[in-house]
Design a protein around this motif. Sequence first.
Motif, PDB file in Angstrom:
ATOM      1  N   LYS A 205       0.791  -1.226   0.000  1.00  0.00           N
ATOM      2  CA  LYS A 205       0.000   0.000   0.000  1.00  0.00           C
ATOM      3  C   LYS A 205       0.824   1.278   0.000  1.00  0.00           C
ATOM      4  CE  LYS A 205      -4.141  -1.842   2.258  1.00  0.00           C
ATOM      5  NZ  LYS A 205      -5.016  -1.525   1.115  1.00  0.00           N
ATOM      6  N   LEU A 206       2.024   1.238   0.515  1.00  0.00           N
ATOM      7  CA  LEU A 206       2.817   2.456   0.731  1.00  0.00           C
ATOM      8  C   LEU A 206       4.052   2.470  -0.157  1.00  0.00           C
ATOM      9  CD1 LEU A 206       3.008   5.041   2.489  1.00  0.00           C
ATOM     10  CD2 LEU A 206       4.370   3.688   4.101  1.00  0.00           C
ATOM     11  N   SER A 207       4.222   3.579  -0.920  1.00  0.00           N
ATOM     12  CA  SER A 207       5.377   3.740  -1.803  1.00  0.00           C
ATOM     13  C   SER A 207       5.973   5.131  -1.620  1.00  0.00           C
ATOM     14  CB  SER A 207       4.980   3.560  -3.271  1.00  0.00           C
ATOM     15  OG  SER A 207       4.436   2.280  -3.503  1.00  0.00           O
ATOM     16  N   ILE A 208       7.250   5.246  -1.894  1.00  0.00           N
ATOM     17  CA  ILE A 208       7.937   6.533  -1.845  1.00  0.00           C
ATOM     18  C   ILE A 208       8.740   6.698  -3.131  1.00  0.00           C
ATOM     19  CG2 ILE A 208       8.083   6.638   0.670  1.00  0.00           C
ATOM     20  CD1 ILE A 208      10.950   5.624   0.477  1.00  0.00           C
ATOM     21  N   PHE A 209       9.112   7.966  -3.432  1.00  0.00           N
ATOM     22  CA  PHE A 209       9.931   8.201  -4.623  1.00  0.00           C
ATOM     23  C   PHE A 209      10.822   9.420  -4.413  1.00  0.00           C
ATOM     24  CE2 PHE A 209       6.305  10.975  -5.461  1.00  0.00           C
ATOM     25  CZ  PHE A 209       6.903  12.120  -5.982  1.00  0.00           C
ATOM     26  N   GLY A 210      11.883   9.476  -5.196  1.00  0.00           N
ATOM     27  CA  GLY A 210      12.745  10.638  -5.302  1.00  0.00           C
ATOM     28  C   GLY A 210      12.978  10.923  -6.767  1.00  0.00           C
ATOM     29  N   GLU A 211      13.129  12.196  -7.116  1.00  0.00           N
ATOM     30  CA  GLU A 211      13.134  12.561  -8.529  1.00  0.00           C
ATOM     31  C   GLU A 211      14.007  13.783  -8.787  1.00  0.00           C
ATOM     32  OE1 GLU A 211       9.538  13.180 -11.775  1.00  0.00           O
ATOM     33  OE2 GLU A 211       9.262  13.941  -9.736  1.00  0.00           O
ATOM     34  N   PHE A 212      14.763  13.735  -9.858  1.00  0.00           N
ATOM     35  CA  PHE A 212      15.452  14.898 -10.400  1.00  0.00           C
ATOM     36  C   PHE A 212      14.724  15.329 -11.664  1.00  0.00           C
ATOM     37  CE2 PHE A 212      18.951  12.939  -8.031  1.00  0.00           C
ATOM     38  CZ  PHE A 212      19.478  14.044  -7.373  1.00  0.00           C
ATOM     39  N   PHE A 213      14.535  16.645 -11.835  1.00  0.00           N
ATOM     40  CA  PHE A 213      13.899  17.125 -13.062  1.00  0.00           C
ATOM     41  C   PHE A 213      14.400  18.522 -13.380  1.00  0.00           C
ATOM     42  CE2 PHE A 213      11.182  18.352  -9.559  1.00  0.00           C
ATOM     43  CZ  PHE A 213      10.750  19.636  -9.864  1.00  0.00           C
TER      44      PHE A 213
END
Length: 275
Positions: A205-213
């Motif tokens: 149920k639980l997700s995380i993310f990191g992102e460069f843009f």
Amino acid sequence: MDLLRFGSIQKIKNKMKHLTAIVLLTFAFNGTSQTIITEAPSVSASATTVPKNTLQIESGMSASSNNYWTTISLPYALFRLGLSNRWELRMNNSFNVRKYNGSIFSNPSTNYGFGSFQVGTKFQFIKNPESKTKIAAIANVTIPSHNSNSRAASLNFSFSHQLGSKHSIGYNLGYNPSYALSISSPDIISNVNYSLIYGYSLNSKLSIFGEFFGNYHYYPAVFDPTTSLSVDFGIMYLLRDNIQIDYAYAHGRGFTNQFDFHSLGFNILLNSKKN
């Protein structure tokens, strides 16, 4: 606020209500067991389309600020309608309040109101559920608001790779040209956007993310090319297989300014009884 401005805002509100009603009445929707895959709250667009005969609504509120403006979008909404196994129709808009240099509503005619509609489509190239790699193309055009003299479009390519059961990476590359009608011989303002995202599933149920843009911005009639690079982080939680809530925070810096961004979203996938 003058009566003409008020009347125009009311007309836009009515158009949004009618458009939403038409989309909803086209299909008889109920809850679906399909696990929802959203584009919110990341900058990167997903490389999957919504299933055929489904309507996905990604909505919420956001607040962003830079050296010059603070912008609050309440609400914003993206509607994604599954036309086939590979194609989806997309529409989005938001109501924005903009605050300039600490003085809100210093010019009410320009500092709040509905933004321009975006209408587009998305095509998924690889639909094999066994494939760990997915690729999609997204094309959008902007329908200007009544007081806008600008025209814009975008073409974006999205890629994603599943790395085991918990890890995934994705990246986007897109081109977004625009120009102003008020210029006698308008130069195209070119924006090239790019992003790289990493996602991790903590559990079902639980997700995380990191992102460069970032983006490369070029307007030859006014200034030299500029670039920016930003980072954001987010969390997504499945309330049900077809309902997701999420939060994201972003911080970025370009050559001339820096910005911060917060968003809180609610997303739902609705399934048609038609096959």
